[in-house]
Design a protein around this motif. Structure first.
Motif, PDB file in Angstrom:
ATOM      1  N   ALA A 178       0.809  -1.220   0.000  1.00  0.00           N
ATOM      2  CA  ALA A 178       0.000   0.000   0.000  1.00  0.00           C
ATOM      3  C   ALA A 178       0.840   1.268   0.000  1.00  0.00           C
ATOM      4  O   ALA A 178       0.415   2.290  -0.511  1.00  0.00           O
ATOM      5  CB  ALA A 178      -0.936  -0.007   1.200  1.00  0.00           C
ATOM      6  N   ALA A 179       2.020   1.210   0.570  1.00  0.00           N
ATOM      7  CA  ALA A 179       2.858   2.409   0.656  1.00  0.00           C
ATOM      8  C   ALA A 179       3.780   2.571  -0.545  1.00  0.00           C
ATOM      9  O   ALA A 179       4.479   3.569  -0.649  1.00  0.00           O
ATOM     10  CB  ALA A 179       3.690   2.351   1.938  1.00  0.00           C
ATOM     11  N   ASP A 180       3.781   1.632  -1.439  1.00  0.00           N
ATOM     12  CA  ASP A 180       4.703   1.634  -2.561  1.00  0.00           C
ATOM     13  C   ASP A 180       4.074   2.336  -3.772  1.00  0.00           C
ATOM     14  O   ASP A 180       3.151   1.822  -4.397  1.00  0.00           O
ATOM     15  CB  ASP A 180       5.080   0.194  -2.913  1.00  0.00           C
ATOM     16  CG  ASP A 180       6.213   0.111  -3.910  1.00  0.00           C
ATOM     17  OD1 ASP A 180       6.355   1.027  -4.748  1.00  0.00           O
ATOM     18  OD2 ASP A 180       6.954  -0.879  -3.864  1.00  0.00           O
ATOM     19  N   ASP A 181       4.605   3.518  -4.102  1.00  0.00           N
ATOM     20  CA  ASP A 181       4.066   4.279  -5.232  1.00  0.00           C
ATOM     21  C   ASP A 181       4.317   3.598  -6.568  1.00  0.00           C
ATOM     22  O   ASP A 181       3.543   3.784  -7.513  1.00  0.00           O
ATOM     23  CB  ASP A 181       4.634   5.703  -5.257  1.00  0.00           C
ATOM     24  CG  ASP A 181       3.851   6.637  -4.359  1.00  0.00           C
ATOM     25  OD1 ASP A 181       2.673   6.344  -4.062  1.00  0.00           O
ATOM     26  OD2 ASP A 181       4.413   7.669  -3.950  1.00  0.00           O
ATOM     27  N   GLN A 182       5.374   2.816  -6.679  1.00  0.00           N
ATOM     28  CA  GLN A 182       5.632   2.100  -7.938  1.00  0.00           C
ATOM     29  C   GLN A 182       4.565   1.033  -8.165  1.00  0.00           C
ATOM     30  O   GLN A 182       4.097   0.849  -9.286  1.00  0.00           O
ATOM     31  CB  GLN A 182       7.025   1.484  -7.940  1.00  0.00           C
ATOM     32  CG  GLN A 182       8.123   2.519  -8.049  1.00  0.00           C
ATOM     33  CD  GLN A 182       9.505   1.870  -8.047  1.00  0.00           C
ATOM     34  OE1 GLN A 182       9.684   0.760  -7.555  1.00  0.00           O
ATOM     35  NE2 GLN A 182      10.471   2.584  -8.594  1.00  0.00           N
ATOM     36  N   VAL A 183       4.164   0.351  -7.112  1.00  0.00           N
ATOM     37  CA  VAL A 183       3.106  -0.661  -7.228  1.00  0.00           C
ATOM     38  C   VAL A 183       1.792   0.031  -7.587  1.00  0.00           C
ATOM     39  O   VAL A 183       1.062  -0.420  -8.473  1.00  0.00           O
ATOM     40  CB  VAL A 183       2.958  -1.472  -5.926  1.00  0.00           C
ATOM     41  CG1 VAL A 183       1.765  -2.415  -6.009  1.00  0.00           C
ATOM     42  CG2 VAL A 183       4.228  -2.227  -5.627  1.00  0.00           C
ATOM     43  N   ARG A 184       1.505   1.145  -6.904  1.00  0.00           N
ATOM     44  CA  ARG A 184       0.282   1.891  -7.196  1.00  0.00           C
ATOM     45  C   ARG A 184       0.266   2.325  -8.664  1.00  0.00           C
ATOM     46  O   ARG A 184      -0.747   2.194  -9.348  1.00  0.00           O
ATOM     47  CB  ARG A 184       0.161   3.104  -6.270  1.00  0.00           C
ATOM     48  CG  ARG A 184      -1.175   3.820  -6.386  1.00  0.00           C
ATOM     49  CD  ARG A 184      -1.291   4.964  -5.393  1.00  0.00           C
ATOM     50  NE  ARG A 184      -0.268   5.972  -5.588  1.00  0.00           N
ATOM     51  CZ  ARG A 184      -0.317   6.914  -6.522  1.00  0.00           C
ATOM     52  NH1 ARG A 184      -1.329   6.978  -7.351  1.00  0.00           N
ATOM     53  NH2 ARG A 184       0.649   7.804  -6.635  1.00  0.00           N
ATOM     54  N   ALA A 185       1.396   2.781  -9.178  1.00  0.00           N
ATOM     55  CA  ALA A 185       1.482   3.208 -10.582  1.00  0.00           C
ATOM     56  C   ALA A 185       1.227   2.022 -11.522  1.00  0.00           C
ATOM     57  O   ALA A 185       0.551   2.179 -12.556  1.00  0.00           O
ATOM     58  CB  ALA A 185       2.836   3.841 -10.869  1.00  0.00           C
ATOM     59  N   ARG A 186       1.741   0.853 -11.187  1.00  0.00           N
ATOM     60  CA  ARG A 186       1.501  -0.342 -12.013  1.00  0.00           C
ATOM     61  C   ARG A 186       0.020  -0.719 -12.015  1.00  0.00           C
ATOM     62  O   ARG A 186      -0.544  -1.081 -13.057  1.00  0.00           O
ATOM     63  CB  ARG A 186       2.326  -1.519 -11.502  1.00  0.00           C
ATOM     64  CG  ARG A 186       3.803  -1.389 -11.798  1.00  0.00           C
ATOM     65  CD  ARG A 186       4.626  -2.480 -11.144  1.00  0.00           C
ATOM     66  NE  ARG A 186       4.273  -3.822 -11.615  1.00  0.00           N
ATOM     67  CZ  ARG A 186       4.735  -4.935 -11.061  1.00  0.00           C
ATOM     68  NH1 ARG A 186       5.572  -4.874 -10.024  1.00  0.00           N
ATOM     69  NH2 ARG A 186       4.391  -6.108 -11.527  1.00  0.00           N
ATOM     70  N   VAL A 187      -0.611  -0.621 -10.855  1.00  0.00           N
ATOM     71  CA  VAL A 187      -2.023  -0.963 -10.745  1.00  0.00           C
ATOM     72  C   VAL A 187      -2.876   0.053 -11.518  1.00  0.00           C
ATOM     73  O   VAL A 187      -3.810  -0.323 -12.238  1.00  0.00           O
ATOM     74  CB  VAL A 187      -2.445  -1.064  -9.258  1.00  0.00           C
ATOM     75  CG1 VAL A 187      -3.961  -1.163  -9.111  1.00  0.00           C
ATOM     76  CG2 VAL A 187      -1.754  -2.254  -8.594  1.00  0.00           C
ATOM     77  N   VAL A 188      -2.552   1.326 -11.411  1.00  0.00           N
ATOM     78  CA  VAL A 188      -3.302   2.364 -12.136  1.00  0.00           C
ATOM     79  C   VAL A 188      -3.124   2.188 -13.646  1.00  0.00           C
ATOM     80  O   VAL A 188      -4.086   2.342 -14.412  1.00  0.00           O
ATOM     81  CB  VAL A 188      -2.871   3.777 -11.663  1.00  0.00           C
ATOM     82  CG1 VAL A 188      -3.417   4.863 -12.577  1.00  0.00           C
ATOM     83  CG2 VAL A 188      -3.330   4.011 -10.224  1.00  0.00           C
TER      84      VAL A 188
END
Length: 187
Positions: A41-51
């Protein structure tokens, strides 16, 4: 009828709101809709991949509802269908899975699943992509619609032939808008 995980995923975009726009929103969504570790949840790279995956999936949803118009949220930022398809397939194939038969000596055989080893982020993105693929390959795709109500950008599965909106409040908003425009357009 329970909301399909792919619809919940694309439903993270709402009118003037994106549940995945912030780390906190991403964390909340992960906690409610996945079994992903809290560290993601705190990882912006993961969030970017999901988006990025969500954008590809919404592009494929727009293709699925054609010739009807796509969601208003997507109209000006759709990916090329071929690029969207490639993105989703690539994400899903990052983690391979295979059926595995387990048969304990004192019980009945059962089907299990074996997956290739992957980090939690890759596993999350692959699961989301696989969910979208399963939805788009199912009969539900034929009933997929973009809600035409004002200020609604959701996709939904039509439950019956006369259903026009994703929920009753959208129908009320659409009728109120039509009434307003009919009675105030002459002024």
């Amino acid at each position: 009828m329970a909301l399909h995980p792919a619809l919940a995923f694309v439903g993270t975009v709402r009118y003037e709101t994106d549940d995945l726009a912030t780390a906190a929103g991403f964390a909340d969504w992960l906690g409610l809709h996945t079994e992903a570790p809290a560290a993601l949840a705190a990882d912006d790279q993961v969030r970017a991949r999901v988006v990025a995956l969500r954008k590809a999936v919404r592009s494929l949803f727009a293709r699925a509802v054609a010739p009807e118009p796509p969601s208003r949220a997507d109209a000006d930022r759709l990916l090329d269908p071929t690029a969207a398809l490639e993105h989703v397939n690539e994400a899903a194939s990052a983690v391979l899975r295979a059926p595995r038969l387990e048969w304990p000596t004192t019980g009945a055989p059962r089907l299990a699943e074996r997956r290739t080893e992957a980090d939690a982020a890759t596993q999350l993105v692959a699961d989301l992509a696989r969910s979208a693929i399963e939805f788009l390959a199912s009969e539900d795709r034929e009933h997929l619609r973009a809600c035409p109500a004002p200020r609604c950008v959701k996709y939904f599965v039509r439950d019956h032939p006369r259903q026009a909106w994703c929920k009753p409040s959208c129908g009320n908003r659409a009728r109120a808008s039509r009434y307003y425009h009919r009675h105030h357009s002459d002024e």
